[in-house]
Design an enzyme around this catalytic site. Structure first.
Site, PDB file in Angstrom:
ATOM      1  N   GLU A 131      30.820  32.843  53.088  1.00  0.00           N
ATOM      2  CA  GLU A 131      30.479  33.905  52.148  1.00  0.00           C
ATOM      3  C   GLU A 131      29.172  33.581  51.447  1.00  0.00           C
ATOM      4  O   GLU A 131      28.960  32.432  51.036  1.00  0.00           O
ATOM      5  CB  GLU A 131      31.552  34.082  51.059  1.00  0.00           C
ATOM      6  CG  GLU A 131      32.864  34.662  51.483  1.00  0.00           C
ATOM      7  CD  GLU A 131      33.813  34.812  50.285  1.00  0.00           C
ATOM      8  OE1 GLU A 131      33.326  34.774  49.123  1.00  0.00           O
ATOM      9  OE2 GLU A 131      35.026  34.950  50.504  1.00  0.00           O
TER      10      GLU A 131
ATOM     11  N   GLU B 221      32.233  41.581  40.391  1.00  0.00           N
ATOM     12  CA  GLU B 221      33.195  41.390  41.479  1.00  0.00           C
ATOM     13  C   GLU B 221      33.404  42.666  42.297  1.00  0.00           C
ATOM     14  O   GLU B 221      33.761  42.610  43.465  1.00  0.00           O
ATOM     15  CB  GLU B 221      34.541  40.921  40.919  1.00  0.00           C
ATOM     16  CG  GLU B 221      34.550  39.480  40.456  1.00  0.00           C
ATOM     17  CD  GLU B 221      34.328  38.508  41.608  1.00  0.00           C
ATOM     18  OE1 GLU B 221      34.955  38.693  42.674  1.00  0.00           O
ATOM     19  OE2 GLU B 221      33.529  37.580  41.449  1.00  0.00           O
TER      20      GLU B 221
ATOM     21  N   GLU C 141      34.271  47.019  46.362  1.00  0.00           N
ATOM     22  CA  GLU C 141      35.731  47.117  46.329  1.00  0.00           C
ATOM     23  C   GLU C 141      36.189  47.367  44.893  1.00  0.00           C
ATOM     24  O   GLU C 141      36.114  46.485  44.040  1.00  0.00           O
ATOM     25  CB  GLU C 141      36.343  45.841  46.892  1.00  0.00           C
ATOM     26  CG  GLU C 141      35.931  45.553  48.334  1.00  0.00           C
ATOM     27  CD  GLU C 141      36.335  44.174  48.811  1.00  0.00           C
ATOM     28  OE1 GLU C 141      37.552  43.929  48.956  1.00  0.00           O
ATOM     29  OE2 GLU C 141      35.432  43.334  49.025  1.00  0.00           O
TER      30      GLU C 141
ATOM     31  N   LYS D 274      39.069  45.064  42.817  1.00  0.00           N
ATOM     32  CA  LYS D 274      38.966  43.622  42.606  1.00  0.00           C
ATOM     33  C   LYS D 274      38.997  43.331  41.108  1.00  0.00           C
ATOM     34  O   LYS D 274      38.298  43.973  40.316  1.00  0.00           O
ATOM     35  CB  LYS D 274      37.687  43.073  43.224  1.00  0.00           C
ATOM     36  CG  LYS D 274      37.659  43.145  44.744  1.00  0.00           C
ATOM     37  CD  LYS D 274      36.594  42.243  45.330  1.00  0.00           C
ATOM     38  CE  LYS D 274      36.956  40.786  45.168  1.00  0.00           C
ATOM     39  NZ  LYS D 274      36.012  39.875  45.839  1.00  0.00           N
TER      40      LYS D 274
END
Length: 432
Positions: free
Chosen positions: A302, A365, A356, A359
């Site tokens: 990542e 985030e 997203e 999250k």
């Protein structure tokens, strides 16, 4: 990651030059054989470079770049549309954070190499070899080889998880899963590892001082021994963004964004680093070597940069996110390694494909995605089109609701243009 790269280079003379070459041909006779040889050599060279650059234009892919396909959201497109997007972007490597059967089925009979994940809460159960065999038999075996599963990530950032008991389950679970892969005949195709946060390092600067936290010595020795025995990579989640956010006055923004900068020289190895990400990877390599496992490959599971954050999340801007990820794409086009291992291609998985919305945590985030859930670009990193500056947000978009994403149409159109150009060129060649 496969990338469609436009090279706006023309090797064709202007139209009025075509008539000039044609008229020259009429004057050539048997006395002009040297000129014929020169012309033929010129034609051969032009043909070679034309085919070379058009080939790059149409087929450029970056094998060392993948994408993390997270699904902690309630508004994401179905896997069928995601697969269209990946194909349109020429991405052939992806990682998911579970073993979602819908994704595994959808990705069957495609060119996508997929890394799947064992959720953290499953580790205790999978320490039991019979349970691990049942898990592989039900979650992996039915989909392979139609779905090209190349790796299993056992948990995520276990060594830095708040649940400290997970550490004791990690290596036994990995051993059980690998044993199950051996029994099912899949171990030669699928690697087993576990992504780690950079927080496993006690020291990371300079890179040659890289070392693991002393409290992890025993479990890390077992973990690295497993990787060495099974020839699996050490995965690391590396985010220069966090280092900059915590020390914006001490760390150069250009250094963490891969922009042009003076960089730093490791005082012990004398290696020069022009970006923090490569320095972090080499710090992990040194830490691994200090544990006696110098040959392990290190890959980035990542890395990314948030395009939006809270007021205290310094640097979390759309501008910085676009620059960071775009510069990584440019570096990956070179298939380069780090200063410590310049000849070993560094595999990188960008985080993430989508923003997203479910999250937890700070605003950042929920804003790591290259794309919004509706398929529009959060910002332009050059996957679909180029922009005039590093800071210009994307104006183009891609609709996942259509049967064929605009990028597919764009690639098809560009390929048609390329072939038309080649036809014109060979027509000119024959006329000569």
């Amino acid at each position: 990651m496969p990338i469609y790269t436009s090279l706006h280079i023309s090797f064709f003379p202007p139209l009025n030059s075509l008539s000039l070459f044609s008229s020259k041909k009429k004057s050539i006779n048997n006395m002009d054989s040297p000129l014929r040889s020169t012309t033929s050599l010129f034609q051969i060279l032009v043909t070679f470079f034309l085919l070379f650059f058009l080939g790059l234009n149409m087929f450029t892919e970056v094998e060392s770049l993948g994408i993390n396909y997270g699904q902690v959201a309630n508004n994401l497109p179905p896997p069928e549309k995601v697969l269209q997007l990946l194909h349109a972007l020429k991405i052939t490597k992806a990682r998911i954070y579970d073993t979602n059967p819908q994704v595994l089925t959808t990705f069957a009979n495609t060119n996508i190499e997929l890394i799947v994940t064992v959720e953290n809460q499953m580790l205790a159960t999978l320490c039991d070899q019979q349970q691990a065999l049942q898990w592989v038999t039900s979650h992996i075996r039915p989909y392979f080889p139609a779905t090209n599963i190349t790796g299993i990530a056992v948990g995520n950032e276990i060594f830095t998880d708040e649940n400290m008991s997970l550490m004791t389950y990690l290596v036994p679970a990995m051993v059980s899963i690998h044993t199950a892969l051996v029994k099912t005949g899949l171990s030669q195709y699928i690697q087993v590892s576990s992504p780690n946060s950079l927080a496993v390092l006690a020291n990371s600067y300079p890179p040659s001082a890289g070392s693991f936290r002393t409290d992890l010595n025993e479990i890390m020795q077992q973990f690295l021994q497993f990787l060495a025995t099974t020839k699996s990579p050490f995965w690391i989640n590396a985010y220069p963004y966090f280092a900059y956010k915590d020390n914006p006055n001490k760390i150069s923004l250009d250094y963490v964004l891969f922009n042009s900068n003076e960089g730093m020289v490791d005082p012990y190895t004398k290696l020069h680093y022009d970006n923090m990400l490569y320095a972090q990877v080499d710090a992990a390599i040194f830490a691994i070597a200090r544990m006696g496992f110098n040959g392990l490959e290190v890959k980035i599971s990542e890395t990314g940069w948030p395009s939006k954050g809270d007021t205290n999340e310094i640097g979390a801007t759309l501008q910085n996110a676009a620059i960071y990820n775009r510069n990584i794409l440019r570096r990956q086009l070179l298939n380069e390694g780090t200063p410590l291992r310049p000849n070993v291609r560094l595999d990188i998985y960008l985080f993430a494909l989508f923003n997203e919305d479910m999250k937890p945590g700070p605003t950042s985030e929920r804003n790591y995605g290259l794309f919004q859930p509706d398929g529009t670009m959060a910002y332009n990193v050059g996957l679909l089109s180029t922009t005039s500056s590093n800071t210009e947000p994307a104006s183009a978009s891609i609709s996942l609701a259509s049967s064929a994403p605009p990028m597919v149409k764009r690639v098809g159109y560009q390929s048609l243009v390329n072939w038309m150009m080649m036809f014109v060129y060979f027509w000119w060649l024959c006329k000569c």
